[in-house]
Write a protein that holds these residues in place. Structure first.
Motif, PDB file in Angstrom:
ATOM      1  N   GLY A  45      -6.643  -9.081  -6.012  1.00 47.38           N
ATOM      2  CA  GLY A  45      -6.667  -7.765  -5.280  1.00 47.38           C
ATOM      3  C   GLY A  45      -7.959  -7.054  -5.346  1.00 47.38           C
ATOM      4  O   GLY A  45      -8.988  -7.411  -5.401  1.00 47.38           O
ATOM      5  N   GLU A  46      -7.786  -5.678  -5.523  1.00 45.30           N
ATOM      6  CA  GLU A  46      -8.954  -4.750  -5.673  1.00 45.30           C
ATOM      7  C   GLU A  46      -9.699  -5.169  -7.015  1.00 45.30           C
ATOM      8  O   GLU A  46      -9.216  -5.435  -7.778  1.00 45.30           O
ATOM      9  N   ILE A 133      -5.783 -10.336   0.209  1.00 48.59           N
ATOM     10  CA  ILE A 133      -4.978  -9.734   1.373  1.00 48.59           C
ATOM     11  C   ILE A 133      -4.205  -8.718   0.842  1.00 48.59           C
ATOM     12  O   ILE A 133      -2.989  -8.521   1.413  1.00 48.59           O
ATOM     13  N   GLY A 134      -4.390  -8.035  -0.140  1.00 52.24           N
ATOM     14  CA  GLY A 134      -3.554  -6.922  -0.757  1.00 52.24           C
ATOM     15  C   GLY A 134      -3.950  -5.547  -0.275  1.00 52.24           C
ATOM     16  O   GLY A 134      -5.044  -5.299   0.164  1.00 52.24           O
ATOM     17  N   GLY A 135      -2.915  -4.619  -0.331  1.00 59.46           N
ATOM     18  CA  GLY A 135      -3.057  -3.075  -0.081  1.00 59.46           C
ATOM     19  C   GLY A 135      -3.206  -2.871   1.495  1.00 59.46           C
ATOM     20  O   GLY A 135      -4.033  -1.632   1.890  1.00 59.46           O
ATOM     21  N   SER A 136      -2.691  -3.497   2.272  1.00 55.47           N
ATOM     22  CA  SER A 136      -2.910  -3.315   3.759  1.00 55.47           C
ATOM     23  C   SER A 136      -2.017  -2.055   4.284  1.00 55.47           C
ATOM     24  O   SER A 136      -1.042  -1.433   3.699  1.00 55.47           O
ATOM     25  N   ALA A 191      -6.445 -15.516  -0.760  1.00 57.13           N
ATOM     26  CA  ALA A 191      -5.987 -15.075  -1.903  1.00 57.13           C
ATOM     27  C   ALA A 191      -4.381 -14.421  -1.793  1.00 57.13           C
ATOM     28  O   ALA A 191      -4.843 -13.062  -1.682  1.00 57.13           O
ATOM     29  N   CYS A 192      -3.571 -15.046  -2.122  1.00 56.49           N
ATOM     30  CA  CYS A 192      -2.242 -14.086  -1.882  1.00 56.49           C
ATOM     31  C   CYS A 192      -1.298 -14.615  -2.981  1.00 56.49           C
ATOM     32  O   CYS A 192      -1.117 -15.946  -3.326  1.00 56.49           O
ATOM     33  N   ASP A 193      -0.880 -13.591  -3.672  1.00 54.58           N
ATOM     34  CA  ASP A 193       0.260 -13.722  -4.532  1.00 54.58           C
ATOM     35  C   ASP A 193       1.741 -13.517  -4.325  1.00 54.58           C
ATOM     36  O   ASP A 193       2.452 -13.509  -5.105  1.00 54.58           O
ATOM     37  N   VAL A 194       1.951 -12.946  -3.031  1.00 51.76           N
ATOM     38  CA  VAL A 194       3.176 -12.516  -2.902  1.00 51.76           C
ATOM     39  C   VAL A 194       3.866 -13.811  -1.994  1.00 51.76           C
ATOM     40  O   VAL A 194       2.904 -14.531  -1.205  1.00 51.76           O
ATOM     41  N   THR A 195       5.139 -13.997  -1.915  1.00 48.75           N
ATOM     42  CA  THR A 195       5.661 -15.353  -1.242  1.00 48.75           C
ATOM     43  C   THR A 195       6.903 -14.794  -0.254  1.00 48.75           C
ATOM     44  O   THR A 195       7.282 -15.441   0.495  1.00 48.75           O
ATOM     45  N   ASN A 196       6.322 -13.387   0.433  1.00 45.81           N
ATOM     46  CA  ASN A 196       7.425 -13.137   1.671  1.00 45.81           C
ATOM     47  C   ASN A 196       7.146 -13.771   2.549  1.00 45.81           C
ATOM     48  O   ASN A 196       6.008 -14.049   3.116  1.00 45.81           O
ATOM     49  N   SER A 247       3.415 -15.674   4.496  1.00 47.60           N
ATOM     50  CA  SER A 247       3.118 -15.259   5.843  1.00 47.60           C
ATOM     51  C   SER A 247       3.096 -13.820   6.018  1.00 47.60           C
ATOM     52  O   SER A 247       2.633 -13.339   7.168  1.00 47.60           O
ATOM     53  N   GLY A 248       4.096 -13.398   5.267  1.00 45.30           N
ATOM     54  CA  GLY A 248       4.307 -11.868   5.356  1.00 45.30           C
ATOM     55  C   GLY A 248       3.295 -10.993   4.419  1.00 45.30           C
ATOM     56  O   GLY A 248       3.675  -9.670   4.591  1.00 45.30           O
ATOM     57  N   ALA A 249       2.610 -11.615   3.930  1.00 44.05           N
ATOM     58  CA  ALA A 249       1.747 -10.498   3.177  1.00 44.05           C
ATOM     59  C   ALA A 249       0.699 -10.056   4.026  1.00 44.05           C
ATOM     60  O   ALA A 249       0.434 -10.227   5.123  1.00 44.05           O
ATOM     61  N   ALA A 250       0.405  -8.513   3.728  1.00 45.53           N
ATOM     62  CA  ALA A 250      -0.407  -7.743   4.132  1.00 45.53           C
ATOM     63  C   ALA A 250       0.157  -7.538   5.662  1.00 45.53           C
ATOM     64  O   ALA A 250      -0.475  -7.515   6.738  1.00 45.53           O
ATOM     65  N   GLY A 251       1.473  -7.136   5.806  1.00 44.00           N
ATOM     66  CA  GLY A 251       1.856  -6.724   7.175  1.00 44.00           C
ATOM     67  C   GLY A 251       1.960  -8.048   8.080  1.00 44.00           C
ATOM     68  O   GLY A 251       1.875  -7.838   9.185  1.00 44.00           O
ATOM     69  N   GLY A 252       1.922  -9.165   7.411  1.00 45.54           N
ATOM     70  CA  GLY A 252       2.044 -10.332   8.451  1.00 45.54           C
ATOM     71  C   GLY A 252       0.558 -10.973   8.546  1.00 45.54           C
ATOM     72  O   GLY A 252       0.339 -11.870   9.441  1.00 45.54           O
TER      73      GLY A 252
END
Length: 381
Positions: A45-46, A133-136, A191-196, A247-252
């Protein structure tokens, strides 16, 4: 004594490097002869770009791109010390902080600037790009990013159009023939830590839409549009991205990067551990100090302190976390390799004062932790 200090930043007050320097200063008052190795950390992230630039003696490069509302913003990426790897925080180009609260509406925000940032990184001849890809501010499935890199989205009429989130249901055809050729020879890691997933009640629109300004009815339309978008990706790119975790991270954007750039997802903390060579540095350590601004129930899910602690436990090293604060649920970290948690705030005070005194409070806490560790070592003897 060998000490490894591997903290994340304290958001809005101290960078990871400043945290590491301050903890070192505190410990040296008690252990002046200790061997201390500092490894500033991040979790994707940041602060990740700055952390990895610092760790590899790389370069921070500032470039103008189009922001979420297509206005010019000054974004940045890091060129790491190997001169072959770029690291990008999508939020620097397409982040929520770039959109005033009154103007937040994911119908119209776009990831075009993230695509431009990728293109500018490619201009440096890199062989690998890591994208956090955080904080979009966006919900366009990464279509704006793809557009910036040459992908064309075509309506039934045969007309190409700009893929705002509210228009994704009008995609009839996706033309990737003009996609930037350099992508094919570049490894892209996300780099993605959410699983949505991309769509559904746990998808990009319903879980994250509200914080980006979407109403309930807008979330439904955005979700339907992303579902259509996913089907068109399957039809023309022969890739199924809709239900892939992340795949849903950062608004897709996660889906867009997987579909158009053949990106692979990895945990942000794992990227930083690898680039900083943290494992080699802690193999023979006596103690590891880590931390972040606040330790809470989310810390076990891909955050820096737990990533560091799990690695330390591989070598039987004890781990202390020093955080700005900790709140209910923090105790879950005790099941993840952290042996003790300390907070730096000595008394109730306004947030602004907490931020101003962050370095002093961290230093004093570090001294106290060091003294406690000295007692423990003496009693162990």
């Amino acid at each position: 004594m060998k000490l490894v200090i591997a903290p994340d930043s304290y958001k809005e007050s101290l960078s990871a490097k400043q945290v590491a320097d301050t903890i070192e200063k505190g410990f040296r008052t008690v252990f002046p002869m200790a061997t201390i190795t500092k490894v500033p950390m991040a979790d994707g992230g940041e602060g990740t770009v700055q952390t990895l630039v610092d760790a590899t003696k790389g370069t921070l490069i500032s470039v103008p791109v189009r922001g979420p509302l297509e206005e010019e913003v000054q974004a940045f990426f890091g060129l790491l010390g190997d001169q072959e790897t770029a690291i990008i925080e999508m939020a620097s180009a397409s982040g929520l902080h770039l959109v005033p609260p009154a103007a937040r509406n994911p119908f119209y925000t776009t990831t075009i600037g993230t695509g431009e940032l990728i293109s500018k990184a490619l201009d440096y001849g890199v062989k690998k790009i890591i994208i956090g890809i955080g904080g979009s501010a966006t919900n366009d499935g990464g279509a704006g990013m793809a557009h910036a890199l040459g992908v064309k989205f075509i309506k039934k009429s045969g007309q190409a159009f700009f893929p705002y989130a509210y228009l994704l249901n009008e995609i009839e055809h996706i033309d990737t023939s003009s996609l930037d050729n350099r992508i094919k020879s570049t490894l892209i890691e996300v780099a993605c830590d959410v699983t949505n997933p991309l769509t559904g009640l746990n998808g990009a629109s319903y879980v994250y839409g509200a914080q980006k300004g979407a109403t309930q009815s807008q979330m439904k339309l955005l979700d339907n549009n992303l579902e259509h978008y996913g089907k068109k990706i399957s039809q023309y790119l022969h890739k199924e991205v809709t239900n892939i975790p992340g795949s849903g991270a950062a608004g897709g954007l996660g889906a867009g990067l997987m579909a158009f750039l053949d990106a692979k997802t990895i945990k942000g903390i794992d990227v930083v551990i690898d680039v900083t060579k943290l494992e080699d540095k802690m193999k023979d350590a006596d103690l590891v100090i880590t931390g972040e601004g606040q330790i809470n129930e989310q810390t076990p899910f891909g955050k820096t302190p737990v990533g560091v602690a799990k690695l330390a436990k591989k070598y039987g090293v004890q781990v202390i976390a020093i955080a700005g604060s900790y709140v209910k649920g923090y105790e879950k970290v005790y099941d993840c390799g952290i042996d003790a948690v300390f907070a730096t705030i000595p008394t109730a005070m306004p947030l602004q004062e907490v931020l101003l005194k962050a370095e002093m409070n961290l230093y004093e806490t570090s001294v106290n932790v060091a003294k406690l560790w000295r007692i423990a070592k003496q009693n162990h003897k």
